[in-house]
Enzyme design. Sequence first.
Site, mmCIF file in Angstrom:
data_model
loop_
_atom_site.group_PDB
_atom_site.id
_atom_site.type_symbol
_atom_site.label_atom_id
_atom_site.label_comp_id
_atom_site.label_asym_id
_atom_site.label_seq_id
_atom_site.Cartn_x
_atom_site.Cartn_y
_atom_site.Cartn_z
ATOM 1 N N HIS A 1 0.827 -1.224 0.000
ATOM 2 C CA HIS A 1 0.000 0.000 0.000
ATOM 3 C C HIS A 1 0.854 1.265 0.000
ATOM 4 O O HIS A 1 0.427 2.318 -0.442
ATOM 5 C CB HIS A 1 -0.904 0.029 1.236
ATOM 6 N N SER B 1 3.708 1.506 8.956
ATOM 7 C CA SER B 1 3.403 0.414 8.006
ATOM 8 C C SER B 1 4.653 -0.041 7.278
ATOM 9 O O SER B 1 5.537 0.776 6.973
ATOM 10 C CB SER B 1 2.376 0.891 7.000
ATOM 11 N N ASP C 1 -0.430 -7.631 1.229
ATOM 12 C CA ASP C 1 0.111 -6.265 1.325
ATOM 13 C C ASP C 1 1.617 -6.284 1.603
ATOM 14 O O ASP C 1 2.082 -5.875 2.675
ATOM 15 C CB ASP C 1 -0.635 -5.486 2.427
HETATM 16 O O1 LIG Z 1 1.688 4.340 7.027
HETATM 17 C C1 LIG Z 1 0.718 3.940 6.349
HETATM 18 O O2 LIG Z 1 -0.152 3.140 6.749
HETATM 19 C C2 LIG Z 1 0.604 4.408 4.983
HETATM 20 N N1 LIG Z 1 -0.221 3.834 4.081
HETATM 21 C C3 LIG Z 1 -0.075 4.514 2.904
HETATM 22 C C4 LIG Z 1 -0.697 4.359 1.678
HETATM 23 C C5 LIG Z 1 -0.364 5.196 0.631
HETATM 24 C C6 LIG Z 1 0.602 6.168 0.835
HETATM 25 F F1 LIG Z 1 0.912 6.951 -0.187
HETATM 26 C C7 LIG Z 1 1.255 6.367 2.045
HETATM 27 C C8 LIG Z 1 0.879 5.521 3.075
HETATM 28 C C9 LIG Z 1 1.310 5.447 4.405
HETATM 29 N N2 LIG Z 1 2.252 6.250 5.036
HETATM 30 C C10 LIG Z 1 1.978 7.568 5.228
HETATM 31 O O3 LIG Z 1 0.921 8.091 4.958
HETATM 32 C C11 LIG Z 1 3.076 8.373 5.814
HETATM 33 C C12 LIG Z 1 3.304 9.744 5.278
HETATM 34 C C13 LIG Z 1 2.825 9.510 6.644
HETATM 35 C C14 LIG Z 1 3.705 9.650 7.821
HETATM 36 C C15 LIG Z 1 3.183 9.405 9.062
HETATM 37 C C16 LIG Z 1 3.998 9.545 10.172
HETATM 38 C C17 LIG Z 1 5.324 9.920 10.044
HETATM 39 C C18 LIG Z 1 5.838 10.141 8.776
HETATM 40 C C19 LIG Z 1 5.041 10.015 7.654
#
Ligand SMILES: O=C(O)c1[nH]c2ccc(F)cc2c1NC(=O)[C@H]1C[C@@H]1c1ccccc1
Length: 229
Positions: free
Chosen positions: A41, A183, A89
């Site tokens: 993802h 993730s 995933d």
């Molecule tokens: O972490 C996830 O579950 C996840 N799933 C996604 C799906 C598409 C996608 F384009 C990104 C993700 C993404 N990561 C995020 O949004 C990361 C950017 C956010 C973030 C959070 C905390 C600290 C730094 C950065």
Amino acid sequence: ILGGYEAKPHLRPYMASLQLDGQHVCGGFLIAEQWVLSAAHCTEEMDGRVFQVLLGAHSLREPEPHKRLYRVRAQIPHPGSNIHNNKDDLLLLQLEEKAELNAHVRVLPWQREDRDVAADTVCEVAGWGTISHSGRRPDKLYQVERPVISRDVCNHRTRHDGTITEKMMCTDSRKKDTCKGDSGGPLVCSGVAEGVVTAGSRVCGNYKKPAIYTRIAPYAAWIDGVMAS
Ligand SMILES: O=C(O)c1[nH]c2ccc(F)cc2c1NC(=O)[C@H]1C[C@@H]1c1ccccc1
């Protein structure tokens, strides 16, 4: 990571930060000298760009002696992964070159025996994901310990209502939990990676919605096949 604490620097030398334009997007971990495992993802909003992989880091922004950013030669999402659910995933990333292994950069062994981790087993998960409900992003790696919950409990209609397959596993999400940005990172039980934090959007820290991981053992043949290709 919600409800956790800053990790001791470099005690998880397998941890990877998947970055776009210098920004952390998802976690991952080194499964071989030239291969990182993460979640499919995480590639959803890349529009053709390719991740860079930061290894050997504790702080995302401060200079550290063994920190190194690697280019990615290939990004291979599992063929069964899709945007509609959490199935398959997984994402394999081949680095442009073999990672330079040292005390701060190490491969993490992963489970090959396809047998469920017993409920109540306490495992650990780490990441640079959000550390507060307001979405605060840490500079340093955080970690938390979480007990595994059975698939039956996780599939209860008030929890994930039958969507947890035998290729997934869950941990309790009461207060302490993984969250956005974690993730792709590994769920580590007794020093072995048993699962990968799924990257589908999910509420964090709510006990009614346990954390979901892709179990690694069922994908051993796919992982070996891709790395051998
Ligand atoms: O972490 C996830 O579950 C996840 N799933 C996604 C799906 C598409 C996608 F384009 C990104 C993700 C993404 N990561 C995020 O949004 C990361 C950017 C956010 C973030 C959070 C905390 C600290 C730094 C950065």
